[in-house]
Each structure stands twice: as C-alpha cells, then as structure tokens.
Design an enzyme around this catalytic site. Structure first.
Site, PDB file in Angstrom:
ATOM      1  N   LYS A 115      33.039  34.299  33.222  1.00 20.27           N
ATOM      2  CA  LYS A 115      32.254  34.569  34.441  1.00 20.27           C
ATOM      3  C   LYS A 115      31.311  33.406  34.750  1.00 20.27           C
ATOM      4  CE  LYS A 115      33.180  38.840  36.029  1.00 20.27           C
ATOM      5  NZ  LYS A 115      33.834  39.712  35.153  1.00 20.27           N
ATOM      6  N   LYS A 196      47.673  38.224  35.466  1.00 20.42           N
ATOM      7  CA  LYS A 196      47.407  39.653  35.522  1.00 20.42           C
ATOM      8  C   LYS A 196      46.999  40.049  36.943  1.00 20.42           C
ATOM      9  CE  LYS A 196      44.182  42.288  33.146  1.00 20.42           C
ATOM     10  NZ  LYS A 196      43.228  42.613  32.126  1.00 20.42           N
ATOM     11  N   LYS A 199      41.276  42.309  40.649  1.00 31.15           N
ATOM     12  CA  LYS A 199      40.589  42.585  41.911  1.00 31.15           C
ATOM     13  C   LYS A 199      40.367  41.303  42.711  1.00 31.15           C
ATOM     14  CE  LYS A 199      38.098  46.603  40.173  1.00 31.15           C
ATOM     15  NZ  LYS A 199      36.933  46.970  39.348  1.00 31.15           N
TER      16      LYS A 199
END
Ligand code: AMP
Length: 325
Positions: A115, A196, A199
């Site tokens: 992140k 993967k 979102k």
C-alpha cells in the site's frame, strides 16, 4: 452456551466482486449454519481511511456494503453485524496495542509495503499501524477463529503476536486466535488472468453488475483458442461456471473440455447468463434494502450495541490490567 467465537471484517472500500464473494462472503454466510458459535462480523470503515477517500463515498459505501452483506445472506439475528467506527473500543484498544507492538513487526507487513508503494503521495501513520487496529478488531471479542482469505493470514499472525505480548506483560487476557481455514482461492482478472481479480484492477465482475454489463465483461475475457482448455483465463471461466452454473451447463462444458470440442464464445454466453441469474435475487433484495436506509441504520445500531456489550467488558479488563484508572 456458545462454545466458539468467530470474528471477521471487510474493508469498506469499493464494491464487492465475484472474487470477494467466492473467497470470503459465501463462507461467512455458511458459518451461520454452524451451531454454538457466536459471530461478530463488521465493516471496517476506519481501515478504509488509511488510503485516499472522499467522505460522501465513504458513507455511501458503508451503506451499500451493509445492504450487500444482508442481501447475500448475513442475518443480523444470527450474526452480530456492525460498523467498526460505531464501537469506539476498537480504536481505544488499538492504542494500547500500538504501545506494545515493535515497529519492526509493522514495517515487515506485506500489505504495508504494497500500500505504501501504491500510495506514495500518502504514506500516513495509519497505513503502518493498520495491523494493530486489526488486532484490536479481532481480540476485543476474544475469538477462537478468524474466517479470512489467505491474503489476510499475516494479519492474524500479528494478532497472535500482539496477544502473546500482552499476556506475557500483563497476565493472560487474550486467546491466540487461529485462522479459520477457508480454501485457498484466487479468482483471476477476466482481462488479465495472470493477475488476481481485485477492486482496483481491470473491470472486476461486480455483484451489482446488471446482466448487460456481465455479458460485456465476460465477452472480453481472455481465454485460449477453441478446443484447448489449457490457459489460466479459460480455467478461471470454467471455475466460475462450476460455482455459478446450472449442473447441466457444468456437465456440458466438462465433457466439451474432455473431448476438446470446447467453444469459448459459447462458454462465455452461458456463463454470463448463469451469473446474471445467480445474482438476480441478490440485486433485487439489495435495491429494496437501500430504499429503506433507516432500517439499515437500525440494524447497524443494534449490531453495534450488541458488539459494545462484549467489547466494553474486554476493555475494562485491559484498563485494569495495565493500571489505567
Ligand atoms: P479486499 O476487500 O479486496 O481486500 O478483499 C476482501 C477479501 O475477499 C480478501 O481477504 C479475500 O478473502 C477475498 N478476495 C478478494 N479478492 C479475491 C480473489 N480475486 N479471489 C479470491 N478471493 C478474493
């Protein structure tokens, strides 16, 4: 008498996609069939503010997720279902945990590394201390098991470390919870099947998508050439069919794959139809729920009240043990 306690949370960012459903939510709903289990499931809205956000979207999203979970089958009469921010004990305990967790344990967390490289313009302290809030989210309810996807196992391990540190310093207070083994599962992106589905990735297949969008997205999915079943994209579509397809369609494509007569354009049309049908009732139910925000607010309020009952007992015990008057 309840024998076990499960705790699970889901970050309040973005809409849920089929990966979230198959990798987490479906199993959370299924845990409701197990007797003698107390469940605390929450929407982690405080975690959602560690990355850039818009206030109006944050609150809309919390409402939308609440409706999503309930429409998918989370039943507030069986599960204590609430918003993290409405139970103040979470951030209170997180502060205590911040003060006993070595910085190095937080700096080595994969999610922090990912992140902070993704949001270089906003590497805030919350991104780093996210796992201590998560440890508080979990340990407040003294759970035995945490139902989570494999990507969250490191966070449960950190909760175990924090529990052990606290117990060693101040006396046995917290159990060391174990991850509740959800099957390892990675639903892949339709357009980039090497990644993967996520979102933030390319066109995830949202649970809210109407049939037209489902058909369009699946039509663009990357597969193999007709006749061969050997590509990640094709396997991904076949896996989705195994989960959402009618038994007739599943059998039809298993045979076609075996005798190498599989036609991907046909698979895509049928899969899109089956996924549209699978979530048809969900879409209607969610719309109905969102039309009555006051009922949703009431459900969340009741959930928070039940959660607070347990959380405040744990917090009182913690305060006493660490010597806060
Ligand atoms: P997220 O909100 O994207 O962090 O995802 C919440 C949870 O959904 C994860 O912890 C996983 O359990 C599950 N999940 C998310 N994406 C996928 C995927 N592509 N395949 C399987 N499970 C997933």
């Amino acid at each position: 008498m309840k024998q076990e306690t499960y705790v699970a949370g889901c970050r309040a960012t973005g809409k849920l996609h089929v990966g979230n459903y198959l990798g987490l939510v479906k199993d959370l709903v299924k845990t409701q069939e197990i007797e003698n289990i107390e469940r605390f499931y929450f929407i982690a809205d405080q975690h959602a503010i560690t990355t850039p956000f818009v206030p109006k979207e944050l609150s809309d999203n919390a409402m939308s997720l609440t409706a999503t979970y309930i429409a998918l089958g989370i039943d507030p009469s069986k599960t204590v279902f609430f918003l993290q921010n409405q139970v103040l004990e979470h951030s209170w305990l997180a502060w205590v945990f911040n003060c006993i967790t070595p910085l190095a344990e937080l700096e080595r967390m994969t999610q922090y590394k990912e992140k902070s490289s993704e949001h270089k313009e906003n590497i805030n302290a919350g991104l780093l201390t996210y796992p201590t809030l998560m440890a508080a989210d979990i340990l407040l309810y003294k759970p035995s098991k945490i139902p989570i996807g494999e990507d969250q196992i490191q966070h449960v391990e950190l909760s175990r470390i924090v529990a052990r540190k606290f117990n060693n310093k101040f006396g046995k207070t917290f159990p060391e919870p174990r991850p509740y083994a959800l099957k390892p599962l990675r639903i892949m992106s339709l357009k980039h099947p090497e990644k993967k589905m996520s979102k933030t990735g390319d066109e995830p297949l949202y649970l809210d998508d109407e049939p037209k969008a489902i058909h369009e997205k699946i039509k663009k999915a990357v597969t193999a050439t007709d006749g061969s079943g050997q590509s990640t994209g094709a396997e991904n579509l076949l896996y989705l069919l195994s989960q959402f397809g009618t038994s007739e369609h599943v059998a039809q494509f298993a045979t076609a794959k075996k005798d190498k007569s599989i036609k991907y354009s046909e698979l895509k049309t049928i899969l899109a139809e089956d996924i549209s049908n699978y979530f048809a009732e969900f879409r209607e139910k969610k719309k109905e729920l969102l039309a009555h925000p006051e009922t949703l607010a009431q459900i969340l309020g009741d959930g928070a009240q039940k959660a607070r009952k347990v959380a405040s007992e744990t917090l009182s015990e913690v305060k006493e043990k660490i010597g806060l008057l």
